[in-house]
Scaffold this active site. Structure first.
Site, PDB file in Angstrom:
ATOM      1  CG  HIS A 160       3.131   2.230   4.199  1.00 12.68           C
ATOM      2  ND1 HIS A 160       1.814   1.759   4.752  1.00 12.68           N
ATOM      3  CD2 HIS A 160       3.578   0.898   3.581  1.00 12.68           C
ATOM      4  CE1 HIS A 160       1.815   0.520   4.698  1.00 12.68           C
ATOM      5  NE2 HIS A 160       2.748   0.219   3.841  1.00 12.68           N
ATOM      6  CG  HIS A 161      -2.938   3.764   1.656  1.00 10.61           C
ATOM      7  ND1 HIS A 161      -3.689   4.738   2.379  1.00 10.61           N
ATOM      8  CD2 HIS A 161      -3.416   3.698   0.501  1.00 10.61           C
ATOM      9  CE1 HIS A 161      -4.803   4.983   1.594  1.00 10.61           C
ATOM     10  NE2 HIS A 161      -4.600   4.419   0.354  1.00 10.61           N
ATOM     11  CB  SER A 162       0.058   2.473   7.555  1.00 12.27           C
ATOM     12  OG  SER A 162       1.426   2.661   7.374  1.00 12.27           O
TER      13      SER A 162
ATOM     14  CG  ASN B 235      -5.414   5.186   5.793  1.00  9.06           C
ATOM     15  OD1 ASN B 235      -5.493   5.322   4.395  1.00  9.06           O
ATOM     16  ND2 ASN B 235      -4.363   4.758   6.126  1.00  9.06           N
TER      17      ASN B 235
ATOM     18  CB  SER C 280      -0.999  -0.116   1.211  1.00 11.64           C
ATOM     19  OG  SER C 280      -1.779  -1.081   1.292  1.00 11.64           O
TER      20      SER C 280
END
Length: 465
Positions: free
Chosen positions: A140-142, A320, A28
Site C-alpha cells: 500500500h502506498h501509505s 511518503n 493507492s
C-alpha cells in the site's frame, strides 16, 4: 537490526491516501514485478521474507484508525501475524507467456487490502516460458513511496546467487494490544504533542518573519504573495480532464510493459540538454498525443501528475516523501527535441514551487474534513488528471533473490483517478516501464500501448547517430 525509522503514526499525506480510499477508484496500491531467470529456492525465499518482516516493522504492522479523527491512523504490530497469508506460491499454466503473467497480476493490482492485516503481499509465480519465474510484490502506498520501496526491496535481495543464509534470526516484535480507549488516549496525546511543537515554532517564525519584513519589506511581501499563489496552483480545482477521449473512470486495469536501454534515453536527452526524465516524459506525451490523433480528437494540452521527490537523506524507507505536482503539459509539439526542452522547463518551474514544501500541511487541512467531503474534493481533483508519470532509480548492479537472478523489475503505480499511470524503474542498464491503464477510460488499451511505443521510439531516434 530492525529498522527503527518507521514512525508509529501516519503523516498527513499518508493518511490522506488512506482516507480517500472510500472511493475504490482512488486506491493507492503499488505493485512490483521482478522477472527471474529461474524459480528461486522456496524455503530461502520464505526465510528471507520472515527475516524482512522482523527487520522492517511495517511488514508486521496493521493500521488502527482512532474514532472521530482524534489523530492520524496508528501503525501497530498485528497480534497474530501469519507469513503464509502474505506469501503465496502459484504455478502459471502453459504456455506461461509474459502476457499471461501481466493478466494474472492485473486483478492483484486493483484489489484492495484486508485492512485488518499488514498492507503487503508477495506471490511467487512459477512456470513461465523458458523455465523463468516472477515475484509479484504488492504494497500500500501509505507504507512507502517509489524511492522508499526500492530501499525496502534492497533488503530482500543479494549481490550474489550463492550468498549464504544467516543461521540466526532476531526475535519477532512483540504485539501491541491497544484497546479502543488506549488508542483514543494515545491519539489525543499525539495530536497535543504535535500542536505544542507547532506552537513552539511559531514565536521563532514570527520573529523571523517580522525581522524579514523590517529589513526587506518588499521582498517579504513578494514571497508571501508567491507562496499564496503557489498554494492556489497546487490545489486549483478542475472541472474535467483536458482529454476529450479519456473522460470516464472505472475499476478495470490492464498492465503493459515497455523496455529501453538507459543509454538510448540518455543520448536522446542530450540532444535537448536535458535528463532521462525529460526524454521519458516526452515519449509518454508523444504516445498519448498519437492516441488522441488516432481517435480524431487532437489534444493541445493534457494534465499530468508527477511526484517530485522531497526525501531527505536521513528519511529512511518509511512513508511518503514526495510532492505531487499536477500541471498541464503541451501535447501539440511535434518535434521531440522541442518537446523535451518544454518538459525540462516545466519540471524545473514546478520543482521551485514554494507550496511543494507545504504538501503535508495542506493534506492535514483536508484530513480534518469529513471523510466523504475529503474524498469528494480530492478525488475530484485526481479524476481530472489525464495521466501520471513517475521515474524511480532502481538497482544499478545485478541482484539475486533466493538464488535466482533478477533479470528485470517493473513498477506499476496506481492511476489514483487518472486514466493512465506510466512508471519508469531503472534496472542495471535498462529502463523498465510499467503501464497501468484504466480500461474504462481507455477501452482500446492495445492501441494506446502501440502509440506509446511509437512515442518513445520517436524520442530515442533523436539520439541515434
Amino acid at each position: 537490526m530492525a529498522d527503527r525509522t518507521f514512525s508509529d503514526h501516519m503523516s498527513d499525506s499518508d493518511a490522506l491516501m488512506w482516507n480517500i480510499e472510500k472511493d475504490p477508484i482512488l486506491r493507492s496500491t503499488i505493485v512490483a514485478v521482478g522477472l527471474l531467470d529461474a524459480a528461486p529456492d522456496w524455503q530461502r525465499l520464505r526465510d528471507r521474507l520472515e527475516r524482512a518482516s522482523i527487520d522492517i516493522p511495517r511488514l508486521r504492522q496493521r493500521v488502527l484508525s482512532p474514532p472521530l479523527r482524534l489523530g492520524p491512523p496508528r501503525w501497530a504490530i498485528e497480534p497474530a501475524f501469519d507469513l503464509d497469508y502474505h506469501l503465496r506460491r502459484v504455478q502459471m499454466p502453459a504456455p506461461g507467456s509474459l502476457r499471461h503473467l501481466l493478466d494474472f497480476v492485473a486483478p492483484i493490482a486493483q484489489a484492495s487490502f484486508d485492512r485488518a492485516r499488514p498492507l503487503w503481499e508477495a506471490t511467487l509465480v512459477e512456470g513461465l516460458e523458458g523455465g523463468r519465474a516472477a515475484v509479484v510484490i504488492k504494497v500500500h502506498h501509505s507504507v512507502t513511496d517509489g524511492v522508499g520501496g526500492v530501499e525496502l526491496l534492497a533488503k530482500l535481495v543479494d549481490l550474489d546467487a550463492d550468498t549464504p543464509t544467516p543461521t540466526t534470526i532476531a526475535s519477532a516484535p512483540a504485539p501491541e494490544p491497544l484497546s479502543g480507549s488506549d488508542l483514543v488516549r494515545e491519539s489525543i496525546a499525539h495530536t497535543s504533542r504535535r500542536w505544542m511543537g507547532i506552537a513552539r515554532r511559531i514565536p521563532g517564525s514570527i520573529v523571523s518573519t517580522t525581522t524579514s519584513a523590517v529589513t526587506d519589506p518588499f521582498g517579504s511581501t513578494v514571497r508571501a504573495v508567491d507562496t499564496a499563489r503557489s498554494i492556489g496552483r497546487i490545489v486549483a480545482p478542475a472541472a474535467s480532464p483536458l482529454s476529450d477521449v479519456m473522460t470516464t473512470r472505472g475499476m478495470g486495469r490492464r498492465l503493459e510493459i515497455l523496455d529501453y536501454p538507459i543509454d538510448a534515453l540518455k543520448r536522446a536527452a542530450k540532444q535537448a540538454d536535458g535528463s532521462v526524465n525529460d526524454a521519458f516524459v516526452a515519449g509518454a506525451i508523444g504516445g498519448l498525443a498519437r492516441y488522441h490523433e488516432r481517435l480524431g480528437a487532437p489534444a493541445s494540452e493534457l494534465r499530468m501528475t508527477m511526484p517530485i521527490n522531497v526525501r531527505r537523506s536521513d528519511a529512511g524507507a518509511a512513508g511518503n516523501h514526495f510532492a505531487p505536482a499536477r500541471f498541464a503539459v503541451p501535447a501539440d509539439i511535434d518535434d521531440p527535441i522541442d518537446r523535451m526542452r518544454s518538459i525540462n522547463a516545466l519540471v524545473r518551474e514546478w520543482r521551485d514551487e514554494p507550496a511543494l514544501g507545504l504538501t503535508d500541511a495542506l493534506a492535514g487541512v483536508l484530513n480534518r474534513l469529513p471523510t466523504s467531503t475529503t474524498t469528494a474534493l480530492f478525488g475530484g481533483m485526481l479524476k481530472c488528471v489525464d495521466f501520471v508519470t513517475s521515474n524511480v532509480p532502481g538497482a544499478p548492479i545485478p541482484v539475486y533473490l533466493a538464488g535466482s537472478k533478477v533479470e528485470s523489475l517493473y513498477a506499476f503505480g496506481p492511476p489514483s483517478g487518472a486514466a493512465v499511470n506510466i512508471t519508469l524503474l531503472s534496472h542495471i542498464d535498462r529502463c523498465c516501464i510499467g503501464v497501468v491503464i484504466d480500461t474504462t477510460a481507455v477501452p482500446d488499451a492495445e492501441a494506446l500501448v502501440a502509440d506509446l511505443r511509437a512515442g518513445f521510439d520517436e524520442v530515442i531516434a533523436t539520439g541515434v547517430e
